[in-house]
Design an enzyme around this catalytic site. Structure first.
Site, short mmCIF file in Angstrom:
data_model
loop_
_atom_site.label_atom_id
_atom_site.label_comp_id
_atom_site.label_asym_id
_atom_site.label_seq_id
_atom_site.Cartn_x
_atom_site.Cartn_y
_atom_site.Cartn_z
N GLY A 43 0.84 -1.19 0.00
CA GLY A 43 0.00 0.00 0.00
C GLY A 43 0.88 1.24 0.00
O GLY A 43 2.03 1.22 -0.43
N GLY A 44 0.32 2.32 0.54
CA GLY A 44 1.06 3.59 0.57
C GLY A 44 2.33 3.50 1.38
O GLY A 44 3.24 4.34 1.23
N ALA A 53 25.86 10.56 -26.14
CA ALA A 53 26.32 9.82 -24.96
C ALA A 53 27.68 10.32 -24.51
O ALA A 53 28.00 10.29 -23.31
CB ALA A 53 26.36 8.33 -25.27
C1 HXC Z 1 -3.81 -4.23 12.23
C2 HXC Z 1 -2.70 -6.09 11.54
C3 HXC Z 1 -2.47 -5.52 10.27
C4 HXC Z 1 -2.97 -4.22 10.04
C5 HXC Z 1 -1.59 -7.47 10.29
N1 HXC Z 1 -2.13 -7.30 11.50
N2 HXC Z 1 -1.79 -6.39 9.51
N3 HXC Z 1 -3.35 -5.45 12.50
N4 HXC Z 1 -3.62 -3.61 11.05
N5 HXC Z 1 -2.78 -3.62 8.88
C6 HXC Z 1 -2.10 -8.23 12.60
C7 HXC Z 1 -2.97 -9.46 12.39
O1 HXC Z 1 -4.28 -9.21 12.79
C8 HXC Z 1 -2.26 -10.47 13.28
O2 HXC Z 1 -2.64 -10.24 14.62
C9 HXC Z 1 -0.82 -10.09 13.15
O3 HXC Z 1 -0.80 -8.75 12.72
C10 HXC Z 1 -0.06 -10.92 12.15
O4 HXC Z 1 -0.81 -10.94 10.94
P1 HXC Z 1 -1.09 -12.30 10.15
O5 HXC Z 1 -2.09 -11.99 9.11
O6 HXC Z 1 -1.38 -13.39 11.11
O7 HXC Z 1 0.34 -12.58 9.51
P2 HXC Z 1 0.69 -13.15 8.10
O8 HXC Z 1 -0.11 -14.38 7.81
O9 HXC Z 1 2.18 -13.26 8.07
O10 HXC Z 1 0.24 -12.04 7.04
C11 HXC Z 1 0.88 -10.79 7.04
C12 HXC Z 1 0.11 -9.81 6.10
C13 HXC Z 1 -1.39 -9.79 6.52
C14 HXC Z 1 0.24 -10.28 4.69
C15 HXC Z 1 0.77 -8.44 6.26
O11 HXC Z 1 -1.47 -9.59 7.93
C16 HXC Z 1 -2.14 -8.70 5.85
O12 HXC Z 1 -2.53 -8.86 4.68
N6 HXC Z 1 -2.42 -7.64 6.57
C17 HXC Z 1 -3.21 -6.54 6.06
C18 HXC Z 1 -2.44 -5.76 5.06
C19 HXC Z 1 -3.18 -4.54 4.61
O13 HXC Z 1 -4.09 -4.62 3.78
N7 HXC Z 1 -2.83 -3.39 5.21
C20 HXC Z 1 -3.45 -2.15 4.94
C21 HXC Z 1 -2.79 -1.68 3.66
S1 HXC Z 1 -3.31 -0.11 3.20
P3 HXC Z 1 -2.65 -11.38 15.73
O14 HXC Z 1 -3.23 -10.73 16.90
O15 HXC Z 1 -3.47 -12.50 15.16
O16 HXC Z 1 -1.23 -11.77 15.92
C22 HXC Z 1 -2.13 0.84 3.76
C23 HXC Z 1 -2.36 2.24 3.43
C24 HXC Z 1 -1.16 3.03 3.79
O17 HXC Z 1 -1.24 0.44 4.38
C25 HXC Z 1 -1.33 4.34 3.14
C26 HXC Z 1 -0.19 5.26 3.42
C27 HXC Z 1 -0.35 6.48 2.61
#
Ligand code: HXC
Length: 519
Positions: A171-172, A407
């Site tokens: 993402g961002g 170049a």
């Molecule tokens: C809150 C999160 C989280 C998030 C993971 N966790 N991502 N909690 N916010 N974004 C937590 C999970 O709930 C879990 O908690 C622990 O972290 C580990 O995650 P898992 O999924 O069990 O690990 P894994 O299987 O290794 O997968 C990792 C991952 C997946 C691929 C990163 O967690 C995932 O897809 N997360 C969401 C990614 C996402 O869409 N993020 C938002 C992107 S948008 P527990 O308690 O079970 O241990 C963005 C915008 C930014 O970032 C913009 C900036 C301008």
């Protein structure tokens, strides 16, 4: 509470913070072949030098039941320490706490060390391992990212910024690393993309794996987003220590010169023989670089990307320099879009941080063709020209063989304020190669020759005449565009002498808000 109890409380809290997200999550991190945030920092910094900040910070969210889940340090370890005794600010996201996701307070911790690094004038290393924006915190998390981005932008060109990607970065969130100077990615355990495979499939129908879409291999060889691909985290951490050794603390300081036992007047006889008889035959420019730099030590940047040009750091008599070199071994060392962008960014980095640039030239020209023109080679080639032309650091150019056309001008020529421009006797500095020149200049005469053999003989005769006149360094030297024609084996000495002489160089660009580099 008496004092021993208070101290015990402090010790207990510290232990609690150091436990991160708990044993199970730490074990899960290790099972993936990944280190924890604190383990990474321990390897990165000099033994015992790390001073942690904000260990007791916790998130302030009350949504989605988050108030019942709190962890000290809130998913990022921040502070400062030293690398080879020099102060470095560092943050490392802790995947064991909410997947290293970025909350308001997590962002504030990162911003605090960035602000202090700017005041002190010290590099920042960020170790990214995060699920991105903390979903439960919504826009506060987005604002936190933007606070970091703004600091990355303001710090650019003031303090070196290095990003390691040792896990997810999506993402961002990818834009903070992208705004820094160097990105290091670990093979098979890191990825970066703006939108992941699931969204990609939903929006475009394309099915692609995480690794193929944003893995270290792809970003190091194809997109050029990553500057270094390392086999594991430990290798990445050691690489960042090495990288720091070439850099000054900030833009007002010079890189640190170290003791050098490699003789400055070492003659490399092999260089006198390295250029093949046939001008179209390749050789490995890396052999030239390794022969002339201190102790054959060259830290190549972007080694898998745009391999027709090489960039990296080396030392001459202990003095750090940036090296830029066309690579005849890959696509004849031609300049194309990717090579131009790669080298331009590197040249600008060196110029930001007072690192002299040594350029080795063997370039047949810009790559012709519709793919390049449609892709905007004009604008990308201009980037490299712009970067060299605006750079005020000492610039030494060695032309080994071909230096043709636009170049030639681009590759740190005299007129782009090259300070010392040397050529080997094998240099060919001209508007274009003999074949192209003869076809244009002799077009009318050639049309009138019907016999193929006669035609070939005529082309050869004219090519020889052209080569005799133009494919040498002396025509350029006659006009002072080349300062001296040097014996190849003496190249190391001439470069070191040049760097010593130019150490006090002062050159300024006209005052302006900022230039408008063709982006
Ligand atoms: C809150 C999160 C989280 C998030 C993971 N966790 N991502 N909690 N916010 N974004 C937590 C999970 O709930 C879990 O908690 C622990 O972290 C580990 O995650 P898992 O999924 O069990 O690990 P894994 O299987 O290794 O997968 C990792 C991952 C997946 C691929 C990163 O967690 C995932 O897809 N997360 C969401 C990614 C996402 O869409 N993020 C938002 C992107 S948008 P527990 O308690 O079970 O241990 C963005 C915008 C930014 O970032 C913009 C900036 C301008």
């Amino acid at each position: 509470m008496n004092n021993p109890e208070k101290i015990q409380k402090l010790i207990t809290l510290r232990e609690q913070a150091k436990a991160g997200g708990g044993e199970k999550r730490v074990a899960a991190q290790h099972e993936k072949g990944k280190l924890t945030a604190r383990e990474r920092i321990h390897i990165l910094l000099d033994e015992g030098s790390f001073e942690e900040y904000d260990m007791f910070v916790q998130h302030r969210s009350h949504d989605f039941g988050l108030e019942k889940q709190t962890y000290l340090s809130d998913g990022v370890v921040t502070g400062h320490g030293t690398i080879d005794g020099r102060v470095i600010y560092v943050y490392a996201q802790d995947f064991t706490i909410f997947g290293g996701s970025l909350s308001e307070t997590h962002a504030q911790k990162i911003c605090k060390i960035m602000d202090q690094a700017m005041k002190v004038g010290a590099p920042v290393i960020g170790i990214n391992d995060s699920g991105g924006a903390r979903i439960q915190e919504g826009v506060k998390s987005l604002a936190g990212y933007a606070e970091i981005f703004e600091r990355n932008i303001l710090a650019s060109g003031v303090i070196p910024q290095i990003s390691a990607i040792f896990g997810p970065c999506a993402g961002g969130a990818v834009y903070s690393p992208a705004l820094t100077d160097f990105i290091v990615m670990s093979e098979n355990s890191s990825y970066m993309f703006v939108t992941g495979p699931k969204v990609t499939k939903a929006v475009t129908g394309e099915v692609i794996s995480t690794e193929a879409l944003g893995g270290a291999q792809m970003h190091s060889s194809r997109s050029g987003v990553s500057h270094f691909m390392v086999k594991d985290e430990e290798a990445g951490l050691m690489l960042m220590r090495k990288l720091i050794s070439y850099l000054p603390q900030n833009n007002l300081e010079d890189p640190i010169q170290t003791e050098c036992s490699d003789p400055i007047d070492r003659l490399e006889d092999d260089l006198n023989e390295i250029i093949p008889e046939n001008p179209n035959e390749p050789y490995d420019m890396l052999d030239v670089i390794l022969a002339v730099v201190d102790r054959q030590d060259f830290l190549e940047v972007h080694s898998q990307y745009a391999r027709n040009i090489m960039v990296g750091f080396a030392k001459f008599n202990g003095m750090p320099v940036g090296v830029v070199a066309n690579q005849p071994n890959h696509m004849a060392g031609v300049l194309d879009i990717e090579a131009s962008r790669k080298a331009a960014r590197f040249v600008r980095f060196c110029d930001c941080f007072n690192i002299p640039i040594v350029t080795f030239v063997d370039v047949p020209g810009f790559l012709p063709g519709s793919a390049q023109e449609f892709g905007g080679i004009i604008i990308h080639g201009a980037k490299l020209m712009f970067a060299y032309g605006e750079a005020t650091v000492p610039k030494i150019t060695i032309t080994l063989r071909k230096s043709y056309g636009g170049a030639h001008d681009v590759m740190s020529s005299k007129q782009l304020r090259g300070d010392l421009n040397y050529a080997w006797p094998s240099a060919e500095i001209a508007v274009m190669g003999a074949k192209g020149a003869v076809e244009i200049l002799e077009g009318r005469a050639l049309k009138e020759i019907e016999d193929d053999d006669e035609r070939a003989a005529y082309i050869e005769k004219k090519s020889n005449e052209y080569n005799e006149k133009f494919a040498n360094p002396y025509e350029a030297a006659r006009y002072g565009y080349i300062d001296d024609v040097i014996e190849p084996r003496n190249t190391r000495f001439r470069i070191i002498r040049g760097l010593q002489t130019l150490a006090t160089k002062k050159e300024m660009n006209p005052p302006k808000k900022h230039a408008n580099i063709p982006l």
